[in-house]
Design an enzyme around this catalytic site. Structure first.
Site, PDB file in Angstrom:
ATOM      1  N   TYR A   1       3.021   1.627  -4.157  1.00  0.00           N
ATOM      2  CA  TYR A   1       2.557   2.016  -2.837  1.00  0.00           C
ATOM      3  C   TYR A   1       3.108   1.042  -1.782  1.00  0.00           C
ATOM      4  CZ  TYR A   1       0.034   1.313   1.295  1.00  0.00           C
ATOM      5  OH  TYR A   1      -0.216   1.091   2.598  1.00  0.00           O
TER       6      TYR A   1
ATOM      7  N   ARG B   1       5.368  -6.780   8.414  1.00  0.00           N
ATOM      8  CA  ARG B   1       4.680  -6.688   7.116  1.00  0.00           C
ATOM      9  C   ARG B   1       5.731  -6.423   6.048  1.00  0.00           C
ATOM     10  NH1 ARG B   1       0.599  -1.916   4.941  1.00  0.00           N
ATOM     11  NH2 ARG B   1       2.467  -1.117   3.971  1.00  0.00           N
TER      12      ARG B   1
ATOM     13  N   GLU C   1      -3.451  -9.058   3.325  1.00  0.00           N
ATOM     14  CA  GLU C   1      -4.365  -7.967   3.707  1.00  0.00           C
ATOM     15  C   GLU C   1      -5.057  -7.335   2.498  1.00  0.00           C
ATOM     16  OE1 GLU C   1      -2.503  -5.319   6.441  1.00  0.00           O
ATOM     17  OE2 GLU C   1      -3.521  -3.559   5.632  1.00  0.00           O
TER      18      GLU C   1
ATOM     19  N   ARG D   1      -9.692  -5.627  10.620  1.00  0.00           N
ATOM     20  CA  ARG D   1      -8.697  -4.574  10.854  1.00  0.00           C
ATOM     21  C   ARG D   1      -9.320  -3.198  11.071  1.00  0.00           C
ATOM     22  NH1 ARG D   1      -5.345  -3.026   7.769  1.00  0.00           N
ATOM     23  NH2 ARG D   1      -3.662  -2.779   9.263  1.00  0.00           N
TER      24      ARG D   1
ATOM     25  N   GLU E   1      -1.191  -3.312  14.322  1.00  0.00           N
ATOM     26  CA  GLU E   1      -0.186  -2.623  13.506  1.00  0.00           C
ATOM     27  C   GLU E   1       0.388  -1.457  14.309  1.00  0.00           C
ATOM     28  OE1 GLU E   1      -1.838  -0.845  10.001  1.00  0.00           O
ATOM     29  OE2 GLU E   1       0.119  -0.560   9.057  1.00  0.00           O
TER      30      GLU E   1
HETATM   31  C1  GCO Z   1      -1.822  -0.046   6.373  1.00  0.00           C
HETATM   32  C2  GCO Z   1      -2.475   0.844   5.420  1.00  0.00           C
HETATM   33  C3  GCO Z   1      -1.921   2.222   5.300  1.00  0.00           C
HETATM   34  C4  GCO Z   1      -2.966   3.073   4.598  1.00  0.00           C
HETATM   35  C5  GCO Z   1      -3.029   4.437   5.104  1.00  0.00           C
HETATM   36  C6  GCO Z   1      -4.110   5.214   4.412  1.00  0.00           C
HETATM   37  O1  GCO Z   1      -2.122  -1.216   6.313  1.00  0.00           O
HETATM   38  O2  GCO Z   1      -1.061   0.443   7.188  1.00  0.00           O
HETATM   39  O3  GCO Z   1      -2.805   0.235   4.220  1.00  0.00           O
HETATM   40  O4  GCO Z   1      -0.681   2.260   4.705  1.00  0.00           O
HETATM   41  O5  GCO Z   1      -2.743   3.068   3.242  1.00  0.00           O
HETATM   42  O6  GCO Z   1      -3.199   4.389   6.467  1.00  0.00           O
HETATM   43  O7  GCO Z   1      -4.264   6.442   5.019  1.00  0.00           O
HETATM   44 MG    MG Z   2      -3.408  -1.771   4.779  1.00  0.00          MG
END
Ligand code: GCO
Ligand code: MG
Length: 402
Positions: free
Chosen positions: A159, A147, A236, A283, A339
């Site tokens: 983020y 990813r 995603e 997911r 993941e």
């Molecule tokens: C992902 C997610 C995480 C979430 C997190 C929230 O795809 O791994 O988006 O990064 O943001 O698990 O608690």
């Molecule tokens: Mg995510």
């Protein structure tokens, strides 16, 4: 096989985890993950105040009936707190059933459908060069899928881009920290990132990207279209999914596959997305979608509609959730990807587990049950520490999805 004890264990070996441990009168124990990032104590209280008293004396063998009892019996259905609590009970009961039968849970789900569970990790960096170095690291560890998240020029923080790479933890403050967002800057930057990654790593590495619910359907359609030359495995959470029919618009414009579901907690949250074939990967996870029993139902519905699994496996899902997810992943016919964000050494010490990573795959192991436990002594070394996920605002201060 009566339940004689059930306890809720909250521990913070690097991040908070909530675990339910169930004990039966014939000496079996089972564990279930109940962690809800940033709202952990709500689930801990739901379990210890409202669910544990209902478990004592129940027949541990009745997994389905217990699920229905907790779901229908509460009157107040669904929601992340309720469904995480039900998930913890369900997972722990599957663990017990496997131990009693002397076989790994995947055997009770129909046995193995594949040799290993293909996983993806997160390559993230502030600049494209940092991202390329991270992708390289995953390729060096034999990952077949990565990813990719990149900082956006002009935005101080984004983020998904962290300093702590392998153990990326999004809950980073005792109060929510604030990140900044600009859809225009983001849409202008992302295609170039993937162009560089494809240029460096060629056509065979599977690439994914998490939009984290930050676009509208037409913006997501534009992004999907602009990423088509780089043949992503999935885009995603392109938009918030409360409006499931909103995905029709994305579908009309792009063939970039779509993955959705980490915030869903029941089949009703994704029923339309699946039945109308508006997504390609679902997911949902064991911990947030009602445990093995309910997730199996979601995956079965998905299988009927050409939708594959792609379960969430960030660091805030405990090794108990990962062990349970792997039992499903290895057995279902429509597995897609899993993941896999690694946990810290302290977390692995608190949750000893049989699953192992090798050559791009996770393997659940052959231990009876889930093949994971909680070391309660080690857990007690790490008391709960409040931590929140960040919030996101547009450049003018408007609150936005992160
Ligand atoms: C992902 C997610 C995480 C979430 C997190 C929230 O795809 O791994 O988006 O990064 O943001 O698990 O608690
Ligand atoms: Mg995510």
């Amino acid at each position: 096989m009566k339940i004689v004890d059930a306890r809720v264990i909250v521990t913070c070996p690097g991040r908070n985890f909530v675990t339910l441990k169930i004990v039966t009168d014939d000496g079996f124990t089972g564990v279930g993950d109940a962690t809800l990032n940033g709202r952990e104590l709500a689930v801990a209280s739901y379990l210890s105040d409202h669910v544990v008293p209902l478990l004592i004396g129940r027949d541990a063998a009745r997994i389905e009936d217990t699920w229905q009892y907790l779901y229908k019996g509460a009157y107040w259905r669904r929601g992340p707190v309720t469904m995480s609590a039900i998930a913890a009970v369900d997972t722990a009961l599957w663990d017990i059933k496997g131990k009693q039968a002397g076989m790994p849970v995947y055997q009770m789900l129909g046995g193995r459908s594949r040799e290993g569970v293909t996983v993806y990790g997160h390559a993230n960096g502030a600049t494209v060069d940092d991202v390329l170095a991270e992708v390289e690291r995953y390729v060096g560890m034999s990952y077949r899928a990565v990813r990719v998240q990149c900082g956006v020029p002009g935005l101080a923080t984004t983020y998904g881009v962290s300093t702590d790479k392998l153990f990326y933890e999004p809950a980073d403050g005792t109060l929510p920290s604030q990140t900044q967002w600009s859809t225009e800057r983001y849409l202008a930057h992302v295609p170039g990132v993937f162009a560089r990654v494809r240029e460096e790593f060629g056509p065979h590495l599977r690439l994914l990207h998490d939009v984290h619910h930050r676009l509208t359907p037409i913006e997501a359609a534009r992004l999907g279209k602009s990423l088509e030359p780089y043949a992503l495995t999935w885009m995603e959470d392109p938009v918030p999914a409360e409006l499931q029919e909103g995905f029709r618009l994305i579908r009309q414009h792009t063939v970039t596959p779509i993955a959705v579901g980490e915030v869903f907690n029941s089949v009703w949250d994704c029923q339309q997305l699946i039945a109308e074939q508006l997504i390609d990967y679902i997911r949902t996870t064991v911990v947030h979608a009602g445990g093995i029993t309910h997730l199996r139902r979601i995956f079965d519905l998905a299988a009927l509609h050409h939708v594959r699994s792609g379960s969430h496996g960030a660091t805030d899902l405990s090794p108990v959730c990962m062990a349970a997810a792997l039992q499903l992943d290895v057995s279902i016919p429509n597995f897609g990807l899993q993941e896999y964000m690694r946990h810290t050494d302290d977390t692995d010490r608190v949750f000893p587990h049989a699953y192992r990573y090798a050559d791009g795959y996770l393997h659940p192991g052959e231990e009876p049950g889930l093949g994971v436990d909680i070391d309660e002594k080690a857990a007690a070394e790490f008391p709960y520490a409040p931590a929140y996920l960040p919030v996101n605002r547009l450049e003018d201060g408007t609150m936005h999805s992160w």
